[in-house]
Write a protein that holds these residues in place. Structure first.
Motif, mmCIF file in Angstrom:
data_model
loop_
_atom_site.group_PDB
_atom_site.id
_atom_site.type_symbol
_atom_site.label_atom_id
_atom_site.label_comp_id
_atom_site.label_asym_id
_atom_site.label_seq_id
_atom_site.Cartn_x
_atom_site.Cartn_y
_atom_site.Cartn_z
ATOM 1 N N GLY A 189 -3.940 -4.045 -6.258
ATOM 2 C CA GLY A 189 -4.441 -2.819 -6.865
ATOM 3 C C GLY A 189 -4.079 -1.624 -6.008
ATOM 4 O O GLY A 189 -3.378 -1.748 -4.997
ATOM 5 N N ARG A 190 -4.571 -0.453 -6.402
ATOM 6 C CA ARG A 190 -4.197 0.792 -5.721
ATOM 7 C C ARG A 190 -4.481 0.766 -4.235
ATOM 8 O O ARG A 190 -3.684 1.253 -3.427
ATOM 9 C CB ARG A 190 -4.971 1.963 -6.333
ATOM 10 C CG ARG A 190 -4.586 2.337 -7.742
ATOM 11 C CD ARG A 190 -5.675 3.201 -8.367
ATOM 12 N NE ARG A 190 -6.899 2.432 -8.579
ATOM 13 C CZ ARG A 190 -8.061 2.962 -8.963
ATOM 14 N NH1 ARG A 190 -8.151 4.275 -9.147
ATOM 15 N NH2 ARG A 190 -9.123 2.204 -9.142
ATOM 16 N N TYR A 191 -5.608 0.215 -3.824
ATOM 17 C CA TYR A 191 -6.023 0.299 -2.428
ATOM 18 C C TYR A 191 -5.114 -0.515 -1.515
ATOM 19 O O TYR A 191 -4.984 -0.217 -0.330
ATOM 20 C CB TYR A 191 -7.470 -0.171 -2.296
ATOM 21 C CG TYR A 191 -8.363 0.406 -3.376
ATOM 22 C CD1 TYR A 191 -8.553 1.786 -3.477
ATOM 23 C CD2 TYR A 191 -8.979 -0.415 -4.313
ATOM 24 C CE1 TYR A 191 -9.351 2.322 -4.470
ATOM 25 C CE2 TYR A 191 -9.779 0.117 -5.320
ATOM 26 C CZ TYR A 191 -9.958 1.484 -5.398
ATOM 27 O OH TYR A 191 -10.740 2.002 -6.395
ATOM 28 N N LEU A 194 -13.322 -7.131 -9.888
ATOM 29 C CA LEU A 194 -11.888 -7.367 -9.976
ATOM 30 C C LEU A 194 -11.511 -7.687 -11.417
ATOM 31 O O LEU A 194 -12.178 -8.479 -12.086
ATOM 32 C CB LEU A 194 -11.461 -8.532 -9.078
ATOM 33 C CG LEU A 194 -11.654 -8.339 -7.573
ATOM 34 C CD1 LEU A 194 -11.437 -9.666 -6.860
ATOM 35 C CD2 LEU A 194 -10.705 -7.282 -7.040
ATOM 36 N N ALA A 195 -10.437 -7.083 -11.864
ATOM 37 C CA ALA A 195 -9.868 -7.445 -13.159
ATOM 38 C C ALA A 195 -8.945 -8.641 -12.984
ATOM 39 O O ALA A 195 -8.501 -8.960 -11.881
ATOM 40 C CB ALA A 195 -9.078 -6.267 -13.729
ATOM 41 N N VAL A 238 -1.773 0.919 -14.331
ATOM 42 C CA VAL A 238 -0.407 1.328 -13.994
ATOM 43 C C VAL A 238 -0.455 2.614 -13.180
ATOM 44 O O VAL A 238 -1.296 3.476 -13.414
ATOM 45 C CB VAL A 238 0.426 1.571 -15.276
ATOM 46 C CG1 VAL A 238 1.843 2.017 -14.931
ATOM 47 C CG2 VAL A 238 0.480 0.316 -16.136
ATOM 48 N N ALA A 239 0.474 2.735 -12.222
ATOM 49 C CA ALA A 239 0.566 3.958 -11.432
ATOM 50 C C ALA A 239 1.988 4.116 -10.915
ATOM 51 O O ALA A 239 2.750 3.146 -10.814
ATOM 52 C CB ALA A 239 -0.415 3.942 -10.266
ATOM 53 N N SER A 240 2.344 5.348 -10.580
ATOM 54 C CA SER A 240 3.604 5.632 -9.904
ATOM 55 C C SER A 240 3.411 5.541 -8.399
ATOM 56 O O SER A 240 2.302 5.723 -7.887
ATOM 57 C CB SER A 240 4.097 7.043 -10.269
ATOM 58 O OG SER A 240 4.300 7.163 -11.653
ATOM 59 N N VAL A 241 4.507 5.287 -7.678
ATOM 60 C CA VAL A 241 4.472 5.214 -6.219
ATOM 61 C C VAL A 241 4.693 6.605 -5.640
ATOM 62 O O VAL A 241 5.547 7.365 -6.105
ATOM 63 C CB VAL A 241 5.574 4.283 -5.684
ATOM 64 C CG1 VAL A 241 5.449 4.110 -4.163
ATOM 65 C CG2 VAL A 241 5.534 2.942 -6.385
ATOM 66 N N ASP A 265 -6.867 -4.585 -10.094
ATOM 67 C CA ASP A 265 -7.556 -3.301 -9.996
ATOM 68 C C ASP A 265 -8.475 -3.142 -11.202
ATOM 69 O O ASP A 265 -8.020 -3.144 -12.344
ATOM 70 C CB ASP A 265 -6.535 -2.161 -9.937
ATOM 71 C CG ASP A 265 -7.147 -0.837 -9.494
ATOM 72 O OD1 ASP A 265 -8.156 -0.429 -10.085
ATOM 73 O OD2 ASP A 265 -6.594 -0.214 -8.571
ATOM 74 N N HIS A 266 -9.764 -2.991 -10.958
ATOM 75 C CA HIS A 266 -10.724 -2.991 -12.074
ATOM 76 C C HIS A 266 -10.638 -1.749 -12.945
ATOM 77 O O HIS A 266 -11.125 -1.751 -14.074
ATOM 78 C CB HIS A 266 -12.153 -3.155 -11.550
ATOM 79 C CG HIS A 266 -12.689 -1.951 -10.863
ATOM 80 N ND1 HIS A 266 -12.215 -1.506 -9.646
ATOM 81 C CD2 HIS A 266 -13.680 -1.076 -11.222
ATOM 82 C CE1 HIS A 266 -12.883 -0.427 -9.292
ATOM 83 N NE2 HIS A 266 -13.768 -0.134 -10.215
#
Length: 284
Positions: free
Chosen positions: A211-213, A41-42, A258-261, A253-254
């Motif tokens: 995170g992403r998951y 984990l970050a 950044v991400a888009s939805v 999130d390790h």
């Protein structure tokens, strides 16, 4: 304004605790465990350089305040204060920070406020010029924690923040210190009064979506105090960010900052345009 993702001290925590009632047969497809069933984990922070002339840090990660046996218990990997190194990579020191925004005061999000542990010395605050911005409802939780999450708080921290004379408690969409440039919303599913900050087209998801998951609606943590409410909050949150094109910033999130939805034809949320870091990302 520039946005930077800054890595703080990292952790390894039990995967079952991090994925709540999801079976290991599911979540082990996403992330590998070590021999103790722990996942990486970050503790990632967001830096806004020159936000209306200020350097603003969103969270501080877990830091290095734990003494060695507690550091081992909570799976903190590094013994130095990694966030200070990351600030240096961005051309700053902790003394250059004008405001620190804290989504909540659990130690893995606020421990970096403190200097690294030294034998025989008590905890002391870094960031000597910063205004410390905390949600008013969560401040009450931190001062009167429930037995379920008492161990998540640093006993001395509230007193140190008050004694600094630079504490601002926020109960609306904006703070006095940051004005209209940062917009706050709130969530109660993880902890009462979790404060989610939106700046420059990016929202700091904190522990609403680590995170992403955890973008997948049914996935919650064992640490969440009210998982069903969190799922409802997450649905509304993601729908809003999808419509408005706001990117998600992940603290735990390790591998992804950044991400888009996205949302598929079945209504399942996901992510796209994933970035491992932000390094001087220009925002108009």
């Amino acid at each position: 304004m520039q946005l930077w993702s800054l890595i703080g001290n990292s952790q390894r925590l039990d995967g079952g605790a991090m994925f709540g009632n999801a079976p290991k047969a599911l979540w082990s497809r996403w992330i590998e465990t070590d021999e103790q069933n722990r996942i990486p984990l970050a503790c990632r922070c967001l830096l806004a350089k020159d936000l209306d002339g200020k350097n603003v840090l969103f969270e501080t990660g877990i830091g290095a305040f734990f003494e060695p046996s507690m550091r081992e218990r909570y799976g903190v990997v590094e013994d130095r204060h990694v966030l200070l190194d990351s600030l240096a990579d961005a051309g700053l020191t902790h003394e250059d920070i004008d405001a620190v925004v804290l989504s909540h005061l659990h130690f893995d999000h606020a421990g970096g406020l403190l200097a690294a542990w030294q034998e025989g010395q008590g905890p002391s605050l870094l960031f000597p010029k910063a205004t410390f911005i905390v949600g008013a409802e969560h401040w009450e939780r931190a001062q009167h924690p429930h037995p379920r999450d008492r161990a998540s708080f640093i006993p001395e921290l509230c007193g140190l923040l008050e004694q600094s004379g630079r504490l601002e408690l926020v109960d609306g969409a904006h703070s006095d210190a940051l004005g209209q440039s940062v917009r706050f919303s709130y969530s109660d599913g993880h902890t009462p009064g979790l404060m989610l900050a939106e700046v420059g087209g990016v929202v700091f998801c904190a522990d609403l979506i680590p995170g992403r998951y955890w973008v997948h609606l049914p996935i919650t943590m064992g640490y969440d105090r009210w998982p069903e409410k969190l799922i409802d909050e997450k649905r509304d949150f993601l729908g809003d960010k999808l419509v408005r094109g706001i990117k998600l910033f992940f603290t735990h999130d390790h591998a992804c900052a950044v991400a888009s939805v996205t949302r598929d034809e079945r209504g399942r949320y996901g992510t796209a345009d994933e970035m491992g870091e932000l390094k001087g990302w220009e925002v108009a």
